[in-house]
Design an enzyme around this catalytic site. Structure first.
Site, PDB file in Angstrom:
ATOM      1  N   ASP A 158      -0.688  32.431  -1.733  1.00  0.00           N
ATOM      2  CA  ASP A 158      -0.635  33.443  -0.676  1.00  0.00           C
ATOM      3  C   ASP A 158       0.278  32.977   0.457  1.00  0.00           C
ATOM      4  O   ASP A 158       1.142  33.723   0.932  1.00  0.00           O
ATOM      5  CB  ASP A 158      -2.031  33.725  -0.116  1.00  0.00           C
ATOM      6  CG  ASP A 158      -3.004  34.235  -1.156  1.00  0.00           C
ATOM      7  OD1 ASP A 158      -2.599  35.066  -1.990  1.00  0.00           O
ATOM      8  OD2 ASP A 158      -4.172  33.805  -1.132  1.00  0.00           O
TER       9      ASP A 158
ATOM     10  N   ASP B 252      -5.480  48.441   1.413  1.00  0.00           N
ATOM     11  CA  ASP B 252      -4.496  48.731   2.456  1.00  0.00           C
ATOM     12  C   ASP B 252      -3.570  47.527   2.566  1.00  0.00           C
ATOM     13  O   ASP B 252      -3.560  46.665   1.684  1.00  0.00           O
ATOM     14  CB  ASP B 252      -5.179  49.065   3.787  1.00  0.00           C
ATOM     15  CG  ASP B 252      -6.112  47.968   4.278  1.00  0.00           C
ATOM     16  OD1 ASP B 252      -5.977  46.801   3.817  1.00  0.00           O
ATOM     17  OD2 ASP B 252      -6.982  48.252   5.132  1.00  0.00           O
TER      18      ASP B 252
ATOM     19  N   ARG C 227      -8.749  43.131 -11.834  1.00  0.00           N
ATOM     20  CA  ARG C 227      -8.458  41.842 -12.475  1.00  0.00           C
ATOM     21  C   ARG C 227      -8.486  41.951 -13.999  1.00  0.00           C
ATOM     22  O   ARG C 227      -7.668  41.344 -14.692  1.00  0.00           O
ATOM     23  CB  ARG C 227      -9.482  40.812 -11.982  1.00  0.00           C
ATOM     24  CG  ARG C 227      -9.239  39.389 -12.436  1.00  0.00           C
ATOM     25  CD  ARG C 227     -10.134  38.420 -11.689  1.00  0.00           C
ATOM     26  NE  ARG C 227     -10.136  37.103 -12.308  1.00  0.00           N
ATOM     27  CZ  ARG C 227     -11.216  36.482 -12.750  1.00  0.00           C
ATOM     28  NH1 ARG C 227     -12.418  37.052 -12.620  1.00  0.00           N
ATOM     29  NH2 ARG C 227     -11.131  35.291 -13.304  1.00  0.00           N
TER      30      ARG C 227
ATOM     31  N   HIS D 269      -5.225  40.887 -16.104  1.00  0.00           N
ATOM     32  CA  HIS D 269      -5.251  39.704 -16.968  1.00  0.00           C
ATOM     33  C   HIS D 269      -5.005  40.062 -18.427  1.00  0.00           C
ATOM     34  O   HIS D 269      -4.534  39.212 -19.187  1.00  0.00           O
ATOM     35  CB  HIS D 269      -6.575  38.957 -16.800  1.00  0.00           C
ATOM     36  CG  HIS D 269      -6.640  38.143 -15.548  1.00  0.00           C
ATOM     37  ND1 HIS D 269      -7.289  36.928 -15.471  1.00  0.00           N
ATOM     38  CD2 HIS D 269      -6.120  38.362 -14.316  1.00  0.00           C
ATOM     39  CE1 HIS D 269      -7.169  36.441 -14.247  1.00  0.00           C
ATOM     40  NE2 HIS D 269      -6.477  37.304 -13.522  1.00  0.00           N
TER      41      HIS D 269
ATOM     42  N   TRP E 145     -10.127  37.798   1.112  1.00  0.00           N
ATOM     43  CA  TRP E 145      -8.844  37.679   1.800  1.00  0.00           C
ATOM     44  C   TRP E 145      -8.801  38.552   3.049  1.00  0.00           C
ATOM     45  O   TRP E 145      -8.007  38.286   3.953  1.00  0.00           O
ATOM     46  CB  TRP E 145      -7.705  38.085   0.865  1.00  0.00           C
ATOM     47  CG  TRP E 145      -7.368  37.105  -0.203  1.00  0.00           C
ATOM     48  CD1 TRP E 145      -6.357  36.178  -0.176  1.00  0.00           C
ATOM     49  CD2 TRP E 145      -7.996  36.943  -1.483  1.00  0.00           C
ATOM     50  NE1 TRP E 145      -6.321  35.451  -1.342  1.00  0.00           N
ATOM     51  CE2 TRP E 145      -7.318  35.909  -2.167  1.00  0.00           C
ATOM     52  CE3 TRP E 145      -9.068  37.574  -2.125  1.00  0.00           C
ATOM     53  CZ2 TRP E 145      -7.676  35.503  -3.459  1.00  0.00           C
ATOM     54  CZ3 TRP E 145      -9.420  37.167  -3.411  1.00  0.00           C
ATOM     55  CH2 TRP E 145      -8.741  36.143  -4.062  1.00  0.00           C
ATOM     56  N   THR E 146      -9.621  39.606   3.054  1.00  0.00           N
ATOM     57  CA  THR E 146      -9.614  40.566   4.160  1.00  0.00           C
ATOM     58  C   THR E 146     -11.050  40.895   4.561  1.00  0.00           C
ATOM     59  O   THR E 146     -11.978  40.755   3.756  1.00  0.00           O
ATOM     60  CB  THR E 146      -8.904  41.870   3.748  1.00  0.00           C
ATOM     61  OG1 THR E 146      -9.615  42.473   2.665  1.00  0.00           O
ATOM     62  CG2 THR E 146      -7.469  41.604   3.331  1.00  0.00           C
TER      63      THR E 146
ATOM     64  N   HIS F 137      -4.629  41.510  -3.463  1.00  0.00           N
ATOM     65  CA  HIS F 137      -5.699  40.625  -2.983  1.00  0.00           C
ATOM     66  C   HIS F 137      -6.381  41.179  -1.745  1.00  0.00           C
ATOM     67  O   HIS F 137      -7.333  40.569  -1.247  1.00  0.00           O
ATOM     68  CB  HIS F 137      -5.151  39.225  -2.686  1.00  0.00           C
ATOM     69  CG  HIS F 137      -5.068  38.348  -3.887  1.00  0.00           C
ATOM     70  ND1 HIS F 137      -4.187  37.296  -3.989  1.00  0.00           N
ATOM     71  CD2 HIS F 137      -5.753  38.366  -5.054  1.00  0.00           C
ATOM     72  CE1 HIS F 137      -4.334  36.697  -5.160  1.00  0.00           C
ATOM     73  NE2 HIS F 137      -5.288  37.331  -5.824  1.00  0.00           N
ATOM     74  N   THR F 138      -5.901  42.288  -1.249  1.00  0.00           N
ATOM     75  CA  THR F 138      -6.642  42.975  -0.187  1.00  0.00           C
ATOM     76  C   THR F 138      -8.022  43.385  -0.683  1.00  0.00           C
ATOM     77  O   THR F 138      -8.937  43.607   0.111  1.00  0.00           O
ATOM     78  CB  THR F 138      -5.857  44.222   0.303  1.00  0.00           C
ATOM     79  OG1 THR F 138      -6.440  44.697   1.508  1.00  0.00           O
ATOM     80  CG2 THR F 138      -5.861  45.330  -0.719  1.00  0.00           C
TER      81      THR F 138
END
Length: 378
Positions: A327, A306, A133, A137, A298-299, A266-267
């Site tokens: 998403d 992955d 991030r 950013h 998210w996962t 976002h994984t």
């Protein structure tokens, strides 16, 4: 760059110059000038010769003081060259100027050493998501419609200043800066812009993601007045998510495929409601860490890179996993959906396209020295 850019004026008169210089040798004149005008003309000629000799010797001393390359301070050498250069520089001065112009903004050896320290930081703190991030950013403020640097934004190290860290979209990134600052202190001859992008790419690779074809040599901005205005980064919950994503990413010069494939990062990571306003305080996947517990991911394996992000959004089978409006738009918008379906089925395709898009993002708005940049893997 990143070193002291000040200059010191070394020009000063040598008090010995007037007494140590002698005029041209005098010749015997059996018949001295007959008139006052002739005597004055002869004196003027002698004074001109003395002045020319003195200037030449003074210039030689100035050349020795200014134009000798200074490995300890190439920036000072450049300032001196600009201030003192005669119409035609001596060969040694031209060589010094050429060397200064081609010196990299970051030292490659220090960047390689910093990469190893980043790997150790990742192993001990599990900070992969926040380092990704941080790099994103810093780069994501780029505006392709603005040509001037650094007004165009992008990966230029501006995120280290409070003026930008306090932007709403950067909530919590002070923690990333605190993690990375000791490495910057240890390796002073690298730029923040390079360090942020190095940390981001290394975090992806160390989490099991693809090798990113990175280049380095980014130049840093020098002060908070060069930070971009707020509002350049994507919003997680806009009224028209697909349109919003296109508005932001098209401004950066990225296309639909790159929007979707970059969303796949976002994984990694979690959303914390106290920072973003999104997500649960904790879930079965986050309540025990690793790292600081809490947030909503998210996962399930949110420290593994992955293609599970696309699979989970497509299936929507676990209420403990986060799906933001931006998403969900990836499987609603027809163009986005084609790419999202592809990446859900083919992790190799996702990795290939992701590596290319991440490298492109990391270069946005950057000014490089040398202009073509350099690789750490050559």
């Amino acid at each position: 760059r990143g070193r002291n850019r000040g200059g010191i004026d070394h020009f000063s008169r040598d008090p010995r110059s007037s007494s140590s210089l002698q005029g041209p040798p005098r010749t015997h004149q059996p018949n001295p000038p007959a008139t006052m005008a002739e005597r004055l003309a002869a004196a003027a000629t002698l004074r001109a010769a003395v002045t020319a000799t003195s200037s030449a010797r003074h210039a030689a001393r100035a050349s020795r003081a200014f134009f000798r390359p200074s490995p300890a301070s190439p920036a000072l050498a450049r300032v001196a060259l600009r201030a003192a250069a005669p119409p035609r520089l001596p060969q040694r001065a031209m060589a010094a100027r050429s060397a200064a112009a081609t010196e990299a903004a970051s030292d490659p050896a220090q960047l390689k050493a910093a990469r190893e320290d980043i790997k150790e930081l990742l192993r001990t703190t599990h900070c992969h998501p926040i380092l990704v991030r941080l790099g994103w950013h810093d780069a994501g403020t780029y505006d392709r419609n603005i040509k001037e640097w650094p007004q165009r934004g992008g990966a230029n190290g501006s995120l280290r200043f409070d003026a930008e860290l306090k932007h709403g979209a950067n909530a919590g990134l002070i923690n990333a800066l605190k993690l990375i600052q000791p490495i910057k202190d240890k390796y002073p001859n690298i730029t923040y812009a390079d360090l942020f992008q190095l940390a981001s790419a290394t975090a992806i690779e160390e989490a099991g993601g693809p090798k990113i074809p990175m280049k380095y040599g980014r130049i840093d901005v020098t002060g908070p007045e060069q930070c971009p205005p707020e509002g350049k980064l994507p919003d997680a919950g806009p009224k028209a998510p697909a349109d919003h994503l296109r508005e932001v990413f098209y401004r950066m010069g990225l296309d639909d495929k790159e929007i979707v494939v970059l969303s796949g990062a976002h994984t990694l990571g979690r959303s914390r409601p106290e920072r973003s306003g999104w997500g649960k305080p904790e879930t079965k996947y986050t309540k025990n860490g690793p790292g600081a517990p809490g947030g909503q991911s998210w996962t399930p394996e949110w420290l593994k890179f992955d293609n599970s992000y696309f699979k989970e959004i497509k299936e929507k089978r676990d209420q403990d996993l986060l799906v933001l409006p931006t998403d969900a738009a990836l499987f609603v918008d027809p163009t986005f959906k084609d790419y999202a379906e592809k990446y859900a089925e083919d992790q190799d395709a996702f990795f290939k396209d992701y590596a290319e898009a991440h490298a492109k993002l990391s270069n946005l708005g950057s000014e490089f020295n040398p202009p073509q940049g350099f690789s750490l893997d050559d």
